[in-house]
Design a protein around this motif. Structure first.
Motif, PDB file in Angstrom:
ATOM      1  N   THR A 280     -16.486  -5.461  -9.550  1.00 58.68           N
ATOM      2  CA  THR A 280     -16.640  -6.911  -9.388  1.00 58.68           C
ATOM      3  C   THR A 280     -15.662  -7.688 -10.262  1.00 58.68           C
ATOM      4  O   THR A 280     -15.388  -8.860  -9.988  1.00 58.68           O
ATOM      5  N   VAL A 281     -15.138  -7.053 -11.307  1.00 61.55           N
ATOM      6  CA  VAL A 281     -14.308  -7.766 -12.287  1.00 61.55           C
ATOM      7  C   VAL A 281     -12.993  -8.296 -11.693  1.00 61.55           C
ATOM      8  O   VAL A 281     -12.616  -9.459 -11.938  1.00 61.55           O
ATOM      9  N   PRO A 282     -12.235  -7.504 -10.918  1.00 58.63           N
ATOM     10  CA  PRO A 282     -10.954  -8.030 -10.403  1.00 58.63           C
ATOM     11  C   PRO A 282     -11.096  -9.276  -9.537  1.00 58.63           C
ATOM     12  O   PRO A 282     -10.124 -10.029  -9.379  1.00 58.63           O
ATOM     13  N   TRP A 283     -12.287  -9.496  -8.980  1.00 56.05           N
ATOM     14  CA  TRP A 283     -12.477 -10.661  -8.114  1.00 56.05           C
ATOM     15  C   TRP A 283     -13.019 -11.862  -8.879  1.00 56.05           C
ATOM     16  O   TRP A 283     -13.262 -12.920  -8.287  1.00 56.05           O
ATOM     17  N   ALA A 284     -13.224 -11.731 -10.176  1.00 54.04           N
ATOM     18  CA  ALA A 284     -13.759 -12.841 -10.979  1.00 54.04           C
ATOM     19  C   ALA A 284     -12.708 -13.943 -11.114  1.00 54.04           C
ATOM     20  O   ALA A 284     -11.507 -13.672 -11.291  1.00 54.04           O
ATOM     21  N   ASP A 285     -13.169 -15.197 -11.055  1.00 54.09           N
ATOM     22  CA  ASP A 285     -12.255 -16.345 -11.136  1.00 54.09           C
ATOM     23  C   ASP A 285     -11.924 -16.744 -12.569  1.00 54.09           C
ATOM     24  O   ASP A 285     -10.942 -17.448 -12.806  1.00 54.09           O
ATOM     25  N   SER A 348       1.891  -2.036 -15.717  1.00 53.16           N
ATOM     26  CA  SER A 348       2.834  -2.816 -14.922  1.00 53.16           C
ATOM     27  C   SER A 348       2.267  -3.170 -13.552  1.00 53.16           C
ATOM     28  O   SER A 348       2.752  -4.094 -12.885  1.00 53.16           O
ATOM     29  N   SER A 349       1.233  -2.461 -13.113  1.00 50.07           N
ATOM     30  CA  SER A 349       0.609  -2.745 -11.821  1.00 50.07           C
ATOM     31  C   SER A 349      -0.311  -3.956 -11.870  1.00 50.07           C
ATOM     32  O   SER A 349      -0.757  -4.428 -10.828  1.00 50.07           O
ATOM     33  N   GLY A 350      -0.620  -4.428 -13.082  1.00 49.57           N
ATOM     34  CA  GLY A 350      -1.462  -5.610 -13.219  1.00 49.57           C
ATOM     35  C   GLY A 350      -2.885  -5.270 -13.607  1.00 49.57           C
ATOM     36  O   GLY A 350      -3.345  -4.135 -13.465  1.00 49.57           O
ATOM     37  N   SER A 351      -3.593  -6.284 -14.102  1.00 45.70           N
ATOM     38  CA  SER A 351      -4.950  -6.093 -14.612  1.00 45.70           C
ATOM     39  C   SER A 351      -5.919  -5.660 -13.519  1.00 45.70           C
ATOM     40  O   SER A 351      -6.757  -4.775 -13.728  1.00 45.70           O
ATOM     41  N   GLY A 352      -5.820  -6.284 -12.339  1.00 48.04           N
ATOM     42  CA  GLY A 352      -6.747  -5.958 -11.262  1.00 48.04           C
ATOM     43  C   GLY A 352      -6.649  -4.508 -10.844  1.00 48.04           C
ATOM     44  O   GLY A 352      -7.665  -3.810 -10.700  1.00 48.04           O
ATOM     45  N   SER A 353      -5.432  -4.025 -10.671  1.00 50.98           N
ATOM     46  CA  SER A 353      -5.236  -2.632 -10.261  1.00 50.98           C
ATOM     47  C   SER A 353      -5.741  -1.660 -11.323  1.00 50.98           C
ATOM     48  O   SER A 353      -6.318  -0.612 -11.000  1.00 50.98           O
ATOM     49  N   LEU A 354      -5.534  -2.020 -12.570  1.00 47.52           N
ATOM     50  CA  LEU A 354      -5.983  -1.140 -13.646  1.00 47.52           C
ATOM     51  C   LEU A 354      -7.508  -1.057 -13.690  1.00 47.52           C
ATOM     52  O   LEU A 354      -8.076   0.028 -13.852  1.00 47.52           O
ATOM     53  N   VAL A 355      -8.193  -2.188 -13.531  1.00 46.78           N
ATOM     54  CA  VAL A 355      -9.658  -2.176 -13.541  1.00 46.78           C
ATOM     55  C   VAL A 355     -10.196  -1.402 -12.334  1.00 46.78           C
ATOM     56  O   VAL A 355     -11.169  -0.647 -12.438  1.00 46.78           O
ATOM     57  N   VAL A 356      -9.555  -1.569 -11.177  1.00 48.66           N
ATOM     58  CA  VAL A 356      -9.958  -0.801  -9.988  1.00 48.66           C
ATOM     59  C   VAL A 356      -9.783   0.702 -10.251  1.00 48.66           C
ATOM     60  O   VAL A 356     -10.634   1.522  -9.860  1.00 48.66           O
TER      61      VAL A 356
END
Length: 391
Positions: A280-285, A348-356
């Motif tokens: 749920t974290v990568p979709w947080a605003d 380098s892939s970004g925070s969202g990709s890392l959390v996923v």
């Protein structure tokens, strides 16, 4: 007692860096000190556990190790910047060799101190001590360093560990029977055999270790999320939110334990839940919403850790209990360190990709746990633990 020494262990990681910067102006030396404190614990775990499982006078062994650890921290505080770097690193490494005793070693004593009916709740409360140490240890070290200086802060933490060691001498631990055989080279591999040949134990061990591979990457992910949300507090605040959730989960599990008959399945279910909540974290605003996801995932890791401790105790014979606890803790630490290293290449892939990726690691860990349980525990393919150790 356990909380005192674990506070010292967690706080020392912060105090060592602050001390290195204060005395030498080098953060790299601080990192080397932390490595010197942590790396030997992984190497020393099998020997420390095997000794603890064989030695007759356990109070003397445990208390002596904790006193030695605390004295080592205080000695580093006095020598850093004044003695040669190799000397200081050697002292830190010697203190680190005792770390398995203050983590898995102390946990393994619960079976000897409490009746079986109280163990599930006891392991949950022990998990609480880890959570509290993880939250309060770095904060305590920072506060003491601000008020009195890094050297005195590290000395104070060392004194806390020594005090915890002295309290061990008051534990009602009876000496082992005189017939206990001396440590043999083959005994050093006893825990390894169990971790691979006992289906429930190997499921618990390796699934939780793979889960830690993802958890070790979370600090890097939190820094990236803080930059994404333009919220500097989130760099440390998100990990604190997860630690608070874990504390809450451990307390709830201590109040109402569930799944205690098959703790390996509790670990698998909680790994899946941890992964689902992290997704749920990568979709947080915003950072506050992301913190909510971290709290929920932490609530899952609390019962997971308590069930892991329960399973280690249940599926291990007394002759190898401490060794399994110390080696299991070291394996988790090694996987977490590996996750942190891999996160650096992934960022380098970004925070969202890392959390996923971290969440996916939890799901993969749960799947691995199921696969490792599939092989039926029969006399032919998985002898009982005592029989394994005899051979």
């Amino acid at each position: 007692m356990a909380l005192l020494v674990r506070l010292a262990s967690e706080g020392a990681r912060v105090a060592l860096v602050l001390l290195a910067v204060d005395r030498t102006g080098s953060t790299s030396f601080g990192g080397a000190l932390i490595a010197a404190l942590l790396v030997p614990s992984v190497i020393a775990a099998p020997l420390a556990g095997a000794l603890a499982d064989r030695i007759r006078r356990r109070r003397l062994f445990y208390g002596g190790c904790l006193v030695f650890h605390g004295t080592g921290l205080a000695t580093v505080a006095m020598l850093a910047g004044r003695a040669s770097a190799p000397t200081v690193l050697a002292v830190a490494g010697a203190a680190g060799c005792c770390t398995p005793v203050l983590t898995g070693g102390l946990t393994s004593l619960l079976s000897d101190l409490l009746p079986p009916t109280a163990l599930s709740r006891a392991f949950s409360l022990d998990a609480v001590s880890y959570n509290l140490a993880g939250i309060a240890g770095p904060t305590l070290a920072s506060a003491l360093a601000t008020l009195y200086g890094p050297a005195r802060a590290l000395v104070a933490l060392g004194v806390g560990a020594v005090a915890g060691g002295l309290l061990v001498f008051a534990l009602p631990l009876q000496p082992r029977a005189a017939g206990t055989h001396a440590l043999r080279p083959a005994d050093l591999g006893a825990a390894v055999v169990l971790l691979f040949r006992n289906p429930p134990l190997r499921s618990l061990t390796w699934s939780s270790a793979v889960g830690q591979l993802g958890v070790g990457a979370l600090p890097v992910a939190c820094v990236l999320l803080a930059a994404r949300y333009q919220a500097p507090w989130a760099a440390g605040g998100l990990m604190t939110a997860m630690a608070l959730g874990s504390l809450a989960g451990s307390l709830i599990y201590a109040w109402r334990p569930w799944g205690t008959r098959r703790p390996e399945w509790t670990v698998i279910v909680m790994l899946l839940a941890t992964g689902a909540t992290l997704l749920t974290v990568p979709w947080a605003d915003n950072a506050a919403t992301a913190a909510g996801g971290f709290v929920l995932s932490g609530c899952c890791t609390g019962p997971l850790f308590a069930a892991l401790l329960t399973g280690r105790d249940r599926y291990v014979p007394p002759t190898a209990r401490t060794q399994v606890f110390t080696l299991g803790a070291s394996i988790k630490s090694a996987f977490a360190a590996g996750g942190a290293a891999l996160a650096g290449a992934w960022q380098s892939s970004g925070s969202g990709s890392l959390v996923v990726a971290v969440a996916g690691c939890q799901v993969a860990a749960a799947a691995l746990g199921v696969l490792l349980l599939k092989k039926r525990q029969t006399e032919a393919d998985c002898p009982d633990p005592e029989r394994i150790l005899r051979h």
